[in-house]
Design a protein around this motif. Structure first.
Motif, mmCIF file in Angstrom:
data_model
loop_
_atom_site.group_PDB
_atom_site.id
_atom_site.type_symbol
_atom_site.label_atom_id
_atom_site.label_comp_id
_atom_site.label_asym_id
_atom_site.label_seq_id
_atom_site.Cartn_x
_atom_site.Cartn_y
_atom_site.Cartn_z
ATOM 1 N N PRO A 197 9.919 52.804 -4.475
ATOM 2 C CA PRO A 197 8.881 53.362 -5.346
ATOM 3 C C PRO A 197 8.386 54.711 -4.829
ATOM 4 N N TYR A 198 8.140 55.639 -5.748
ATOM 5 C CA TYR A 198 7.751 56.994 -5.386
ATOM 6 C C TYR A 198 6.276 56.996 -4.998
ATOM 7 N N GLN A 199 6.018 57.233 -3.715
ATOM 8 C CA GLN A 199 4.652 57.211 -3.205
ATOM 9 C C GLN A 199 4.471 58.310 -2.181
ATOM 10 N N GLY A 200 3.432 59.080 -2.351
ATOM 11 C CA GLY A 200 3.056 60.052 -1.344
ATOM 12 C C GLY A 200 2.305 59.373 -0.216
ATOM 13 N N PRO A 201 2.037 60.089 0.878
ATOM 14 C CA PRO A 201 1.405 59.466 2.043
ATOM 15 C C PRO A 201 -0.003 58.951 1.775
ATOM 16 N N ASP A 202 -0.691 59.477 0.764
ATOM 17 C CA ASP A 202 -2.059 59.048 0.478
ATOM 18 C C ASP A 202 -2.147 58.109 -0.721
ATOM 19 N N ASP A 203 -0.992 57.715 -1.281
ATOM 20 C CA ASP A 203 -1.003 56.814 -2.433
ATOM 21 C C ASP A 203 -1.210 55.373 -1.987
ATOM 22 N N PRO A 204 -1.851 54.549 -2.812
ATOM 23 C CA PRO A 204 -1.961 53.125 -2.483
ATOM 24 C C PRO A 204 -0.591 52.468 -2.554
ATOM 25 N N PRO A 205 -0.354 51.410 -1.766
ATOM 26 C CA PRO A 205 0.961 50.766 -1.778
ATOM 27 C C PRO A 205 1.243 50.103 -3.117
ATOM 28 N N MET A 206 2.503 50.188 -3.543
ATOM 29 C CA MET A 206 2.932 49.529 -4.773
ATOM 30 C C MET A 206 3.607 48.203 -4.475
ATOM 31 N N ARG A 207 3.976 47.979 -3.225
ATOM 32 C CA ARG A 207 4.599 46.728 -2.835
ATOM 33 C C ARG A 207 3.729 46.031 -1.799
ATOM 34 N N GLY A 208 3.767 44.732 -1.833
ATOM 35 C CA GLY A 208 2.978 43.963 -0.889
ATOM 36 C C GLY A 208 2.920 42.517 -1.329
ATOM 37 N N ALA A 209 2.190 41.710 -0.598
ATOM 38 C CA ALA A 209 2.095 40.287 -0.926
ATOM 39 C C ALA A 209 1.518 40.103 -2.322
ATOM 40 N N GLY A 210 2.260 39.392 -3.152
ATOM 41 C CA GLY A 210 1.786 39.111 -4.498
ATOM 42 C C GLY A 210 1.889 40.257 -5.464
ATOM 43 N N ARG A 211 2.558 41.338 -5.063
ATOM 44 C CA ARG A 211 2.689 42.509 -5.940
ATOM 45 C C ARG A 211 4.154 42.816 -6.176
ATOM 46 N N LYS A 212 4.456 43.315 -7.361
ATOM 47 C CA LYS A 212 5.804 43.751 -7.690
ATOM 48 C C LYS A 212 5.751 45.206 -8.124
ATOM 49 N N ALA A 213 6.633 46.003 -7.518
ATOM 50 C CA ALA A 213 6.672 47.413 -7.897
ATOM 51 C C ALA A 213 7.491 47.622 -9.160
ATOM 52 N N ALA A 236 7.009 63.281 -10.110
ATOM 53 C CA ALA A 236 7.384 64.592 -9.576
ATOM 54 C C ALA A 236 6.509 64.960 -8.377
ATOM 55 N N ARG A 237 5.217 64.668 -8.461
ATOM 56 C CA ARG A 237 4.300 64.973 -7.363
ATOM 57 C C ARG A 237 4.628 64.128 -6.131
ATOM 58 N N ALA A 238 4.845 62.823 -6.336
ATOM 59 C CA ALA A 238 5.155 61.943 -5.210
ATOM 60 C C ALA A 238 6.518 62.270 -4.607
ATOM 61 N N TYR A 239 7.500 62.572 -5.448
ATOM 62 C CA TYR A 239 8.835 62.948 -4.981
ATOM 63 C C TYR A 239 8.726 64.154 -4.048
ATOM 64 N N ARG A 240 7.948 65.130 -4.475
ATOM 65 C CA ARG A 240 7.772 66.349 -3.676
ATOM 66 C C ARG A 240 7.086 66.034 -2.348
ATOM 67 N N GLU A 241 6.066 65.192 -2.382
ATOM 68 C CA GLU A 241 5.353 64.844 -1.154
ATOM 69 C C GLU A 241 6.233 64.044 -0.200
ATOM 70 N N MET A 242 7.090 63.171 -0.737
ATOM 71 C CA MET A 242 7.988 62.384 0.115
ATOM 72 C C MET A 242 9.001 63.282 0.807
#
Length: 232
Positions: free
Chosen positions: A5-21, A32-38
């Motif tokens: 999942p496209y996530q920048g360093p300050d984004d909340p996690p999209m994966r975790g216990a009980g969550r599906k990305a 596009a913003r997260a891709y650039r930050e990654m």
């Protein structure tokens, strides 16, 4: 990185216990913003590795090899190259690579076709190690090209992915099982001269029928060799 999942360093996690990305919608412009930050974070990480080697006085004793495993997804850009990750068009598997070894590898560029399977024999050669004699490595050493600007030996290389096969021999590329057109459901066989047509826009399979058939035979022999003897 970058990877779904496209996530920048300050984004909340999209994966975790009980969550599906999978299937979660992105806000407009977020990918596009997260891709650039990654990408920026990856560059920073590589920079920290190189800086640490220099700080510890290990840079002249260390080979740094950087490459990607595939081209950009539809969310990124492959420039003039056709296709994207998950295809055997050039945009799916032609990526740049950087090899650095201060004092040993001179600055320069090459357009030679290398594959990640070449990394193992290259590192063995540079480290003065010997490959196991009871098995054949698929790749070739790039050491002579990197250190002494020696040309790589001529060879035919193959890719096979999800029903698609690509054969590369010199400037020629045979592509088997690619979608016809852009987004078409049927598949076709194409032949391109990448030195003249890097964007893979002109199919030469009919005017170069003898070459097409030879490469088809070579990929058949390669496929049989890779499959090995069938169990009885």
């Amino acid at each position: 990185a970058p990877h779904y999942p496209y996530q920048g360093p300050d984004d909340p996690p999209m994966r975790g216990a009980g969550r599906k990305a999978d299937g979660e919608a992105y806000a407009p412009g977020q990918v596009a913003r997260a891709y650039r930050e990654m990408l920026r974070e990856m560059d920073k990480g590589v920079g920290e590795i190189v800086a640490t080697l220099e700080r510890l006085g290990l840079a002249h004793d260390t080979v740094v090899f950087f490459c990607s495993d595939n081209g950009a997804t539809r969310e990124g850009s492959n420039g003039a190259l056709r296709g994207h990750k998950g295809t055997l068009w050039e945009g799916g598997h032609r990526v740049p690579a950087i090899a650095a070894w201060p004092g040993r590898i001179r600055p320069g560029t090459t357009s030679a076709t290398a594959l990640t399977m070449d990394v193992m024999p290259t590192l063995l050669k540079l480290a003065g190690a010997t490959a196991p004699k009871d098995r054949k490595l698929d790749g070739v050493s790039l050491a002579g090209m990197l250190i002494r600007d020696e040309p790589l030996p001529a060879r035919t290389v193959f890719w096979d992915y999800q029903g698609q096969t690509a054969v590369r021999s010199g400037p020629w590329k045979l592509l088997i099982g690619a979608p016809a057109g852009r987004g078409g459901a049927t598949t076709e066989t194409y032949l391109f001269n990448l030195e003249q047509d890097l964007g893979e826009t002109r199919d030469r399979s009919h005017e170069e029928a003898d070459l097409r058939d030879r490469l088809l035979l070579e990929q058949g022999r390669w496929r049989a060799e890779v499959a090995g003897p069938k169990e009885r």
